[in-house]
Design a protein around this motif. Sequence first.
Motif, short mmCIF file in Angstrom:
data_model
loop_
_atom_site.label_atom_id
_atom_site.label_comp_id
_atom_site.label_asym_id
_atom_site.label_seq_id
_atom_site.Cartn_x
_atom_site.Cartn_y
_atom_site.Cartn_z
N GLN A 1 1.10 -1.48 -0.27
CA GLN A 1 -0.34 -0.39 0.31
C GLN A 1 0.91 1.62 -0.30
N SER A 2 2.22 1.33 -0.12
CA SER A 2 3.51 2.10 0.36
C SER A 2 3.00 3.49 -1.60
N GLU A 3 3.28 4.30 -1.08
CA GLU A 3 3.56 5.32 -2.21
C GLU A 3 4.17 4.52 -3.25
N TYR A 4 5.77 4.12 -2.69
CA TYR A 4 6.57 3.73 -4.10
C TYR A 4 6.73 2.88 -4.70
N VAL A 5 5.09 2.18 -3.70
CA VAL A 5 4.90 0.59 -5.14
C VAL A 5 3.71 1.62 -6.14
N ALA A 6 3.50 2.31 -5.67
CA ALA A 6 2.13 2.50 -6.16
C ALA A 6 3.04 3.88 -7.30
N ALA A 7 3.49 4.25 -7.28
CA ALA A 7 4.08 4.78 -7.91
C ALA A 7 5.31 4.23 -9.57
N ALA A 8 5.54 2.85 -8.74
CA ALA A 8 5.98 1.95 -9.53
C ALA A 8 4.65 1.10 -10.27
N ARG A 9 3.73 1.30 -10.37
CA ARG A 9 2.43 0.68 -10.61
C ARG A 9 2.65 1.77 -11.88
N ALA A 10 2.18 2.96 -11.84
CA ALA A 10 2.05 4.11 -12.63
C ALA A 10 3.12 4.10 -13.53
N LEU A 11 4.22 3.28 -13.29
CA LEU A 11 5.42 3.53 -14.65
C LEU A 11 5.65 2.54 -15.24
N GLY A 12 4.27 1.01 -14.61
CA GLY A 12 4.91 0.66 -15.40
C GLY A 12 5.61 -1.21 -15.15
N ALA A 13 6.04 -0.43 -14.35
CA ALA A 13 7.02 -2.06 -13.22
C ALA A 13 5.94 -2.99 -13.77
N SER A 14 5.94 -4.15 -14.16
CA SER A 14 6.20 -5.85 -14.42
C SER A 14 5.37 -6.07 -12.55
N GLN A 15 4.78 -6.93 -11.92
CA GLN A 15 4.50 -7.51 -11.03
C GLN A 15 5.92 -8.18 -10.45
N PHE A 16 6.14 -9.12 -11.20
CA PHE A 16 7.91 -10.01 -10.64
C PHE A 16 8.59 -8.24 -10.03
N ARG A 17 8.82 -7.35 -10.78
CA ARG A 17 9.77 -6.24 -10.62
C ARG A 17 9.22 -5.74 -9.36
N ILE A 18 7.99 -5.31 -8.93
CA ILE A 18 7.31 -4.87 -8.02
C ILE A 18 7.95 -5.63 -6.83
N PHE B 1 10.20 -7.96 -6.49
CA PHE B 1 11.52 -8.33 -5.56
C PHE B 1 12.65 -7.29 -6.08
N ARG B 2 12.13 -6.22 -6.50
CA ARG B 2 12.70 -5.31 -6.52
C ARG B 2 12.53 -3.96 -5.59
N HIS B 3 11.09 -4.04 -5.44
CA HIS B 3 10.80 -3.16 -4.95
C HIS B 3 9.99 -3.35 -3.20
N ILE B 4 8.94 -4.42 -3.43
CA ILE B 4 8.79 -5.10 -1.60
C ILE B 4 10.11 -5.46 -1.29
N LEU B 5 10.35 -6.93 -1.66
CA LEU B 5 11.05 -7.78 -0.78
C LEU B 5 12.03 -6.80 0.17
N PRO B 6 13.41 -6.40 -0.74
CA PRO B 6 14.49 -5.47 -0.13
C PRO B 6 13.83 -5.15 1.61
N ASN B 7 12.75 -4.45 1.09
CA ASN B 7 12.15 -3.50 2.44
C ASN B 7 11.75 -4.16 3.09
N ALA B 8 10.95 -5.44 3.31
CA ALA B 8 9.97 -6.32 4.07
C ALA B 8 11.26 -7.82 5.04
N LEU B 9 12.79 -7.69 4.06
CA LEU B 9 13.98 -8.56 3.96
C LEU B 9 14.13 -8.53 6.16
N ALA B 10 14.46 -6.96 6.36
CA ALA B 10 14.72 -7.29 7.94
C ALA B 10 13.98 -7.45 8.69
N PRO B 11 12.59 -7.89 8.93
CA PRO B 11 12.09 -9.03 9.78
C PRO B 11 12.31 -9.80 9.94
#
Length: 358
Positions: free
Chosen positions: A247-264, A266-276
Amino acid sequence: MAKKKEQINKSRGYWAETWIRFRRRKLAMIALCYVIFMALVAIFSPAIVGTKPVVCKYKGGIYFPCMGYFNPSWENSVFISDSIITSYPVRLKEEDPDSWAIFPLMYNDFNRRVGEGEMPGRDANPTIDGHPSFQNPMGTNIYGYDVAAIIVHGTKTALLVGFVSMSIASFIGISVGALAGYFGGWVDLALSRLTEVVLCVPIMVLILALIAMVEKPEIWHTMTIIGLMGWPGIARLTRGEFLKLKQSEYVAAARALGASQFRIIFRHILPNALAPVLVPITFGIAGAILAESGLSYLGIGSSASVASWGTILSEGNRNLSMWWLAFFPGSMIFLTVLAYNLIGEALQEATDPRQRGK
């Protein structure tokens, strides 16, 4: 002042700030140094204790027979054909007078009795009733095998079980949690029910049942089963992070730029979810080491060709007068599990967003 501190924290980045907060915990840093030391011992175990040369020159070639401790097939066949493998110190010179060899720091083998294939001029019976001595600092077990050699080479087994099993569990858990959290709907429902089913299966009972079906159980069977059954906790935590971050803004921006679901994912969400997610993985490594030691203690899932701390501990339980058989492996299991638990607790605090800025 607080505003300035917050600006400095933001400029550092998430992972840099996490590492700084982790370093403040002295016990965790000591535990991390201990784990790194144990990893070095595991990697260089053939050079620390063994009866195979670390490097030798034989019939004009340079060989590394000690690699046979990692995989028997890595030891050159020339030593097997010339019957040198059982007694390198004597047979090398007999077969090739011009040969030379550099042996490990301690000449003992976890798979050979003390006195078999000894170095020339060395006492073939250095211990009395297996007690610790200069040549056998941790004594010998009831069969005459050097305990120090088993401890050192058992380090490789313990760490390998922890990392291999949790690598399998992490891959499955992160994949399942990411798909469930990102897509939601029936995908989330199906994967969540699968996670709950796996959670209901006792790992130890399944290990005992499956190993009973295998004719010659090996350590790899144990690693695989622990990995295949140890992912639900990782999956649940990953799912929760994905539900929040998608639900983050950077994910919405990636969708608006036409990024594929795979890229969103593994490239945008997963790195930020790894720490916990690193926290249950760290605790899982400790649990896997403890599980393998427990199975080896019971004589399940281990073979004579694999050094294991649990096996020595089992021998110590049957021979209470030989205190060193319980003290040394028990201490190693306790310290290793404690180290991973301390690292896990420190990671949990360092990645907790409520602790930011403190």
